[in-house]
Design an enzyme around this catalytic site. Structure first.
Site, PDB file in Angstrom:
ATOM      1  N   LEU A  65     -24.831  23.518   6.885  1.00 37.27           N
ATOM      2  CA  LEU A  65     -25.532  22.327   7.367  1.00 37.27           C
ATOM      3  C   LEU A  65     -25.477  22.248   8.889  1.00 37.27           C
ATOM      4  CD1 LEU A  65     -23.879  20.147   4.611  1.00 37.27           C
ATOM      5  CD2 LEU A  65     -26.324  20.682   4.723  1.00 37.27           C
ATOM      6  N   PRO A  66     -26.385  21.457   9.499  1.00 36.78           N
ATOM      7  CA  PRO A  66     -26.443  21.448  10.966  1.00 36.78           C
ATOM      8  C   PRO A  66     -25.191  20.908  11.659  1.00 36.78           C
ATOM      9  CG  PRO A  66     -28.509  20.672  10.037  1.00 36.78           C
ATOM     10  CD  PRO A  66     -27.547  20.801   8.882  1.00 36.78           C
ATOM     11  N   THR A  95     -21.241  25.054  11.590  1.00 35.92           N
ATOM     12  CA  THR A  95     -20.444  24.914  12.826  1.00 35.92           C
ATOM     13  C   THR A  95     -20.356  23.431  13.140  1.00 35.92           C
ATOM     14  OG1 THR A  95     -21.321  26.992  13.655  1.00 35.92           O
ATOM     15  CG2 THR A  95     -20.245  25.553  15.251  1.00 35.92           C
ATOM     16  N   LYS A 170     -14.775  29.548  16.456  1.00 34.81           N
ATOM     17  CA  LYS A 170     -16.241  29.578  16.610  1.00 34.81           C
ATOM     18  C   LYS A 170     -16.679  28.833  17.881  1.00 34.81           C
ATOM     19  CE  LYS A 170     -20.685  29.559  15.572  1.00 34.81           C
ATOM     20  NZ  LYS A 170     -21.504  30.742  15.790  1.00 34.81           N
ATOM     21  N   LYS A 245     -25.357  21.557  20.903  1.00 37.20           N
ATOM     22  CA  LYS A 245     -24.375  20.923  20.009  1.00 37.20           C
ATOM     23  C   LYS A 245     -23.029  21.643  20.121  1.00 37.20           C
ATOM     24  CE  LYS A 245     -24.196  22.604  16.077  1.00 37.20           C
ATOM     25  NZ  LYS A 245     -23.710  23.279  14.903  1.00 37.20           N
TER      26      LYS A 245
HETATM   27  P1  NAD Z   1     -31.305  24.756  10.003  1.00 38.14           P
HETATM   28  O1  NAD Z   1     -31.626  23.452  10.651  1.00 38.14           O
HETATM   29  O2  NAD Z   1     -32.316  25.847   9.985  1.00 38.14           O
HETATM   30  O3  NAD Z   1     -30.852  24.510   8.460  1.00 38.14           O
HETATM   31  C1  NAD Z   1     -30.057  23.437   8.018  1.00 38.14           C
HETATM   32  C2  NAD Z   1     -30.560  22.996   6.654  1.00 38.14           C
HETATM   33  O4  NAD Z   1     -29.688  21.962   6.155  1.00 38.14           O
HETATM   34  C3  NAD Z   1     -31.969  22.398   6.683  1.00 38.14           C
HETATM   35  O5  NAD Z   1     -32.793  23.099   5.761  1.00 38.14           O
HETATM   36  C4  NAD Z   1     -31.768  20.938   6.289  1.00 38.14           C
HETATM   37  O6  NAD Z   1     -32.839  20.393   5.530  1.00 38.14           O
HETATM   38  C5  NAD Z   1     -30.486  21.031   5.447  1.00 38.14           C
HETATM   39  N1  NAD Z   1     -29.778  19.739   5.345  1.00 38.14           N
HETATM   40  C6  NAD Z   1     -29.429  18.881   6.332  1.00 38.14           C
HETATM   41  N2  NAD Z   1     -28.776  17.819   5.803  1.00 38.14           N
HETATM   42  C7  NAD Z   1     -28.731  18.006   4.464  1.00 38.14           C
HETATM   43  C8  NAD Z   1     -28.207  17.258   3.392  1.00 38.14           C
HETATM   44  N3  NAD Z   1     -27.600  16.072   3.584  1.00 38.14           N
HETATM   45  N4  NAD Z   1     -28.337  17.755   2.133  1.00 38.14           N
HETATM   46  C9  NAD Z   1     -28.955  18.945   1.927  1.00 38.14           C
HETATM   47  N5  NAD Z   1     -29.478  19.713   2.901  1.00 38.14           N
HETATM   48  C10 NAD Z   1     -29.370  19.234   4.168  1.00 38.14           C
HETATM   49  O7  NAD Z   1     -29.957  25.245  10.716  1.00 38.14           O
HETATM   50  P2  NAD Z   1     -29.341  26.756  10.732  1.00 38.14           P
HETATM   51  O8  NAD Z   1     -29.876  27.493  11.882  1.00 38.14           O
HETATM   52  O9  NAD Z   1     -29.410  27.316   9.351  1.00 38.14           O
HETATM   53  O10 NAD Z   1     -27.814  26.398  11.113  1.00 38.14           O
HETATM   54  C11 NAD Z   1     -26.913  25.831  10.185  1.00 38.14           C
HETATM   55  C12 NAD Z   1     -25.515  25.847  10.795  1.00 38.14           C
HETATM   56  O11 NAD Z   1     -25.158  27.198  11.129  1.00 38.14           O
HETATM   57  C13 NAD Z   1     -25.394  25.047  12.107  1.00 38.14           C
HETATM   58  O12 NAD Z   1     -24.152  24.390  12.141  1.00 38.14           O
HETATM   59  C14 NAD Z   1     -25.488  26.129  13.175  1.00 38.14           C
HETATM   60  O13 NAD Z   1     -24.851  25.746  14.382  1.00 38.14           O
HETATM   61  C15 NAD Z   1     -24.789  27.283  12.496  1.00 38.14           C
HETATM   62  N6  NAD Z   1     -25.177  28.619  12.990  1.00 38.14           N
HETATM   63  C16 NAD Z   1     -26.487  28.947  13.173  1.00 38.14           C
HETATM   64  C17 NAD Z   1     -26.824  30.220  13.633  1.00 38.14           C
HETATM   65  C18 NAD Z   1     -28.267  30.625  13.870  1.00 38.14           C
HETATM   66  O14 NAD Z   1     -28.487  31.693  14.489  1.00 38.14           O
HETATM   67  N7  NAD Z   1     -29.255  29.881  13.405  1.00 38.14           N
HETATM   68  C19 NAD Z   1     -25.816  31.154  13.893  1.00 38.14           C
HETATM   69  C20 NAD Z   1     -24.492  30.807  13.648  1.00 38.14           C
HETATM   70  C21 NAD Z   1     -24.179  29.521  13.194  1.00 38.14           C
END
Ligand code: NAD
Length: 294
Positions: A65-66, A95, A170, A245
């Site tokens: 999740l975000p 994260t 992280k 963030k």
């Molecule tokens: P994203 O925004 O693409 O995906 C997050 C998903 O969570 C969305 O589809 C959203 O609808 C869902 N969501 C939010 N609240 C929800 C809830 N209450 N119930 C169900 N679903 C819910 O984000 P992402 O890029 O996949 O990143 C996710 C996490 O991973 C973050 O914490 C980010 O910092 C971390 N991260 C991302 C990357 C990257 O390259 N994208 C790399 C490492 C870590």
């Protein structure tokens, strides 16, 4: 093979689900976006109608999740912890802030569940290729139970210590990545303005002491690093707003540790400016727009 409830099917969650299915696990998935659920169903997952449905009748719950507020909402009150069957192991790969990670772990423990925080590094490419690094926090028993499942999505699975210490690791990594992205932009723009071609700058620095993973793989200048989102109009990748963030998390962590992070503070301010300029959904490498807005 295990039954896994997976919640959060975004840029990272969706390819992670695909790799778990590839490894032979059965997946029950939930996201607030129906489109995201349908996408995972096409990979062979079963759709759940709610967080509670995804969390019940499964061996593992994985969340991606975000931010911390999402993790709190999904685990607490009527969420994962109250819906899961006894013996379910919980893995949060988002994260988030250290305090929320520790509070969620404690709530899971009090209810009798094993849990770890397991944020990842490697980005969408690593999620796709099942080569992520997992930085895990929590007791060793929970870590040992989670490790074989994480191995279907990653290569390096490291126990960093007690609950929250996966997040600490992280946050340190991403503070450095944010600083490196800004530093790469400064050096590339300055060198090119003074007359050295971007190709020469890239080739020389990539084999010299100024190099970094970010400089080599996500260089903020287009046309030099084959894998950089800068070549693709900064399509993410890792969105700038998520980097901000993480940089903010680093500044809160620095304050709680009474330690000085002057470069982290400068990078936080630069990403804040980038987001104010409308680049929140662009890749992190768009930080070059703060140095050279044209
Ligand atoms: P994203 O925004 O693409 O995906 C997050 C998903 O969570 C969305 O589809 C959203 O609808 C869902 N969501 C939010 N609240 C929800 C809830 N209450 N119930 C169900 N679903 C819910 O984000 P992402 O890029 O996949 O990143 C996710 C996490 O991973 C973050 O914490 C980010 O910092 C971390 N991260 C991302 C990357 C990257 O390259 N994208 C790399 C490492 C870590």
């Amino acid at each position: 093979m295990s039954i896994i409830g997976f919640i959060g099917l975004g840029n990272m969650g969706s390819p992670m689900v695909r790799n778990l299915i590839k490894a032979g696990h059965s997946l029950k998935v939930f996201d607030l976006s129906e489109e995201a659920i349908n996408f995972s169903v096409q990979s062979g997952a079963l759709a759940a109608k709610s967080v509670r449905e995804a969390a019940s009748g499964v061996d593992f719950v994985i969340t991606m999740l975000p931010v911390g507020a999402n993790v709190k909402e999904v685990y607490m009150n009527d969420g994962v912890i109250s819906a899961a069957d006894s013996g379910t192991v919980m893995i949060d790969t988002s994260t988030i802030d250290i305090e929320t990670a520790q509070a969620t772990y404690m709530a899971a423990k009090v209810a009798g569940f094993d849990m770890i925080d397991a944020p990842v590094s490697g980005g969408v490419t690593g999620a796709d290729a099942a080569t992520l690094t997992f930085m895990c926090g929590g007791d060793k028993k929970s870590f040992d139970k989670a490790k074989p499942i994480l191995a279907s999505m990653g290569k390096n699975i490291v126990h960093c210590g007690n609950a929250g210490l996966g997040q600490v690791t992280k946050i340190c990594n991403n503070m450095l990545a944010g600083i490196n992205a800004l530093a790469a932009a400064e050096a590339m723009v300055m060198g090119e303005r003074l007359g050295v071609s971007r190709e020469t700058l890239y080739n020389v620095i990539s084999t010299s002491t100024g190099r970094s993973y970010i400089f080599e793989t996500s260089n903020p200048m287009s046309g030099v690093s084959a894998t950089s989102p800068a070549n693709n109009d900064f399509k993410p990748g890792f969105m700038a707003k998520l980097m901000l963030k993480d940089l903010r998390l680093s500044q809160a962590a620095a304050q709680s540790a009474s330690t000085s992070t002057p470069l982290g503070a400068v990078a936080t301010a630069a990403f804040q400016q980038l987001i104010e300029n409308g680049f929140g959904d662009a890749d992190t490498s768009s930080i070059i727009k703060v140095i050279d807005p044209k």
